[in-house]
Design a protein around this motif. Structure first.
Motif, PDB file in Angstrom:
ATOM      1  N   MET A   1      33.689  31.551  -4.190  1.00  0.00           N
ATOM      2  CA  MET A   1      34.543  32.673  -3.819  1.00  0.00           C
ATOM      3  C   MET A   1      33.788  34.000  -3.853  1.00  0.00           C
ATOM      4  O   MET A   1      34.005  34.876  -3.015  1.00  0.00           O
ATOM      5  N   ALA A   2      32.885  34.168  -4.819  1.00  0.00           N
ATOM      6  CA  ALA A   2      32.132  35.421  -4.917  1.00  0.00           C
ATOM      7  C   ALA A   2      31.276  35.637  -3.679  1.00  0.00           C
ATOM      8  O   ALA A   2      31.331  36.692  -3.038  1.00  0.00           O
ATOM      9  N   HIS A   3      30.471  34.636  -3.330  1.00  0.00           N
ATOM     10  CA  HIS A   3      29.553  34.797  -2.206  1.00  0.00           C
ATOM     11  C   HIS A   3      30.290  34.778  -0.871  1.00  0.00           C
ATOM     12  O   HIS A   3      29.887  35.465   0.078  1.00  0.00           O
ATOM     13  N   SER A   4      31.377  34.009  -0.792  1.00  0.00           N
ATOM     14  CA  SER A   4      32.162  33.988   0.447  1.00  0.00           C
ATOM     15  C   SER A   4      32.818  35.342   0.695  1.00  0.00           C
ATOM     16  O   SER A   4      32.811  35.850   1.821  1.00  0.00           O
ATOM     17  N   ALA A   5      33.390  35.924  -0.359  1.00  0.00           N
ATOM     18  CA  ALA A   5      34.045  37.225  -0.203  1.00  0.00           C
ATOM     19  C   ALA A   5      33.046  38.296   0.224  1.00  0.00           C
ATOM     20  O   ALA A   5      33.337  39.116   1.102  1.00  0.00           O
ATOM     21  N   LEU A   6      31.855  38.275  -0.387  1.00  0.00           N
ATOM     22  CA  LEU A   6      30.832  39.258  -0.014  1.00  0.00           C
ATOM     23  C   LEU A   6      30.397  39.050   1.433  1.00  0.00           C
ATOM     24  O   LEU A   6      30.270  40.015   2.202  1.00  0.00           O
ATOM     25  N   ALA A   7      30.180  37.794   1.842  1.00  0.00           N
ATOM     26  CA  ALA A   7      29.739  37.512   3.207  1.00  0.00           C
ATOM     27  C   ALA A   7      30.803  37.921   4.226  1.00  0.00           C
ATOM     28  O   ALA A   7      30.499  38.591   5.222  1.00  0.00           O
ATOM     29  N   PHE A   8      32.057  37.542   3.982  1.00  0.00           N
ATOM     30  CA  PHE A   8      33.131  37.916   4.907  1.00  0.00           C
ATOM     31  C   PHE A   8      33.300  39.438   4.951  1.00  0.00           C
ATOM     32  O   PHE A   8      33.581  40.012   6.003  1.00  0.00           O
ATOM     33  N   GLY A   9      33.124  40.093   3.800  1.00  0.00           N
ATOM     34  CA  GLY A   9      33.231  41.547   3.774  1.00  0.00           C
ATOM     35  C   GLY A   9      32.151  42.216   4.598  1.00  0.00           C
ATOM     36  O   GLY A   9      32.423  43.156   5.359  1.00  0.00           O
ATOM     37  N   LEU A  10      30.905  41.728   4.480  1.00  0.00           N
ATOM     38  CA  LEU A  10      29.801  42.313   5.241  1.00  0.00           C
ATOM     39  C   LEU A  10      29.991  42.080   6.739  1.00  0.00           C
ATOM     40  O   LEU A  10      29.698  42.965   7.556  1.00  0.00           O
ATOM     41  N   VAL A  11      30.477  40.887   7.109  1.00  0.00           N
ATOM     42  CA  VAL A  11      30.735  40.611   8.520  1.00  0.00           C
ATOM     43  C   VAL A  11      31.865  41.490   9.035  1.00  0.00           C
ATOM     44  O   VAL A  11      31.800  42.056  10.139  1.00  0.00           O
ATOM     45  N   ALA A  12      32.917  41.651   8.232  1.00  0.00           N
ATOM     46  CA  ALA A  12      34.058  42.475   8.651  1.00  0.00           C
ATOM     47  C   ALA A  12      33.648  43.931   8.832  1.00  0.00           C
ATOM     48  O   ALA A  12      34.100  44.597   9.778  1.00  0.00           O
ATOM     49  N   VAL A  13      32.782  44.425   7.952  1.00  0.00           N
ATOM     50  CA  VAL A  13      32.310  45.811   8.074  1.00  0.00           C
ATOM     51  C   VAL A  13      31.569  46.010   9.389  1.00  0.00           C
ATOM     52  O   VAL A  13      31.657  47.070  10.017  1.00  0.00           O
ATOM     53  N   SER A  14      30.827  44.982   9.830  1.00  0.00           N
ATOM     54  CA  SER A  14      30.053  45.116  11.076  1.00  0.00           C
ATOM     55  C   SER A  14      30.945  45.265  12.295  1.00  0.00           C
ATOM     56  O   SER A  14      30.502  45.750  13.334  1.00  0.00           O
ATOM     57  N   PHE A  15      32.212  44.853  12.206  1.00  0.00           N
ATOM     58  CA  PHE A  15      33.136  44.958  13.334  1.00  0.00           C
ATOM     59  C   PHE A  15      33.858  46.310  13.373  1.00  0.00           C
ATOM     60  O   PHE A  15      34.547  46.598  14.347  1.00  0.00           O
ATOM     61  N   VAL A  16      33.715  47.096  12.322  1.00  0.00           N
ATOM     62  CA  VAL A  16      34.388  48.397  12.285  1.00  0.00           C
ATOM     63  C   VAL A  16      33.628  49.352  13.195  1.00  0.00           C
ATOM     64  O   VAL A  16      32.458  49.658  12.961  1.00  0.00           O
ATOM     65  N   SER A  17      34.274  49.836  14.219  1.00  0.00           N
ATOM     66  CA  SER A  17      33.622  50.739  15.174  1.00  0.00           C
ATOM     67  C   SER A  17      34.210  52.136  15.061  1.00  0.00           C
ATOM     68  O   SER A  17      35.358  52.320  14.640  1.00  0.00           O
ATOM     69  N   GLY A  18      33.412  53.113  15.428  1.00  0.00           N
ATOM     70  CA  GLY A  18      33.878  54.497  15.423  1.00  0.00           C
ATOM     71  C   GLY A  18      33.848  55.142  14.059  1.00  0.00           C
ATOM     72  O   GLY A  18      34.262  56.290  13.895  1.00  0.00           O
TER      73      GLY A  18
ATOM     74  N   ALA B   1      34.395  40.924  -3.929  1.00  0.00           N
ATOM     75  CA  ALA B   1      35.504  41.019  -2.976  1.00  0.00           C
ATOM     76  C   ALA B   1      35.764  42.455  -2.541  1.00  0.00           C
ATOM     77  O   ALA B   1      36.454  42.688  -1.538  1.00  0.00           O
ATOM     78  N   ALA B   2      35.214  43.422  -3.279  1.00  0.00           N
ATOM     79  CA  ALA B   2      35.470  44.831  -2.977  1.00  0.00           C
ATOM     80  C   ALA B   2      34.980  45.215  -1.582  1.00  0.00           C
ATOM     81  O   ALA B   2      35.586  46.071  -0.920  1.00  0.00           O
ATOM     82  N   ILE B   3      33.880  44.616  -1.110  1.00  0.00           N
ATOM     83  CA  ILE B   3      33.369  44.941   0.225  1.00  0.00           C
ATOM     84  C   ILE B   3      34.390  44.571   1.296  1.00  0.00           C
ATOM     85  O   ILE B   3      34.579  45.293   2.286  1.00  0.00           O
TER      86      ILE B   3
END
Length: 274
Positions: free
Chosen positions: A90-107, A43-45
């Motif tokens: 929950m472990a794999h979902s949190a990691l997947a959502f975290g990686l997707v969320a990171v991809s939306f961070v711009s700048g 979940a840390a990601i």
């Protein structure tokens, strides 16, 4: 200044994380919570992504999301789902959502591999203050609740009889686990945090007759793994976080062989039944 040397800062950071993870890892092993720690770490990601989006402290973001994940697992467990199934989802979902969320961070330039496997060589003075502050807080909390945590771990019924609430002690461990994840992400990354929690504690088990001794031996093994892995990675030019875990694994295998040999020797010395 001695802290200007990046290797010194890395060694101090690894030592701080090992000191915090070792006694907590003993409880993770005793309670068979390995997958619980893995889910919290994954979940840390998501916490990293949220901290970047909200422009808040990385430590605060990771701590908050890791704590929410741990609390969610504690609340949902026993409500129709097997624990391993719930933790896996929950472990794999949190990691997947975290990686997707990171991809939306711009700048913002994001070193995703640094978060996944750690970047101990980039530990700064501020990181050191956070790591050691969190480690000392975890150690103080575990020391304060040590007897109650042991009782609740070994025998919940006895804990109830002694006026203790096992669920409250579980929350103490949850808080400590979230804090260790938050301070360890810089050193070994989210994919390897659970390994640093579990392997030193499992390695110490054959050499420990008491819980306190196991915690101390695990701390020594964790510190040896962190600093030995750092030295090996520097010499071999390998990723530092994975190298630390590799060394811890080799120590675990050596300890297992020694424990097996001791068991066979004890069995051979035992008097045969007449």
């Amino acid at each position: 200044m001695i802290l200007d040397d990046f290797l010194v800062r890395a060694a101090l950071g690894g030592t701080g994380v090992a000191l915090a993870a070792a006694p907590l890892g003993c409880f993770v092993v005793w309670r068979r919570m390995a997958y619980f720690g893995d889910a919290t770490a994954h979940a840390a990601i998501l916490g990293v992504a949220l901290s970047l989006v909200l422009s808040t402290s990385l430590f605060a973001g990771v701590l908050t999301v890791s704590l929410l994940m741990a609390l969610a697992v504690s609340v949902l467990s026993g409500r129709g789902y097997a624990m391993d199934t719930l933790l896996g989802v929950m472990a794999h979902s949190a990691l997947a959502f975290g990686l997707v969320a990171v991809s939306f961070v711009s700048g913002v330039r994001i070193d995703l591999m640094g978060y996944l496997v750690g970047d101990i060589l980039a530990v700064s003075r501020t990181d050191l203050a956070i790591i050691w502050g969190g480690a000392l807080l975890v150690l103080a909390l575990l020391a304060y609740r040590w007897s109650a945590l042991l009782t609740a771990t070994l025998n919940p019924d006895l804990a109830h009889a002694a006026g203790l609430d096992p669920k409250r002690e579980q929350l103490v461990l949850t808080l400590c686990l979230a804090m260790v994840v938050a301070v360890a992400i810089k050193v070994v990354g989210v994919l390897l945090i659970a390994a640093l929690l579990i392997i030193p504690a499992a390695t110490a088990r054959p050499f420990s007759r008491t819980p306190e001794r196991m915690a101390l031996v695990a701390a020594a093994i964790g510190i040896l793994s962190a600093n030995g892995g750092l030295a090996a990675a520097y010499r071999l030019d390998t990723p530092t976080g994975p190298t630390i875990v590799c060394l811890a694994t080799l120590l675990f295998l050596a300890a297992s062989l020694v424990g097996h040999h001791r068991g066979r020797a004890a069995a051979s010395r035992a008097p045969s039944p007449r």
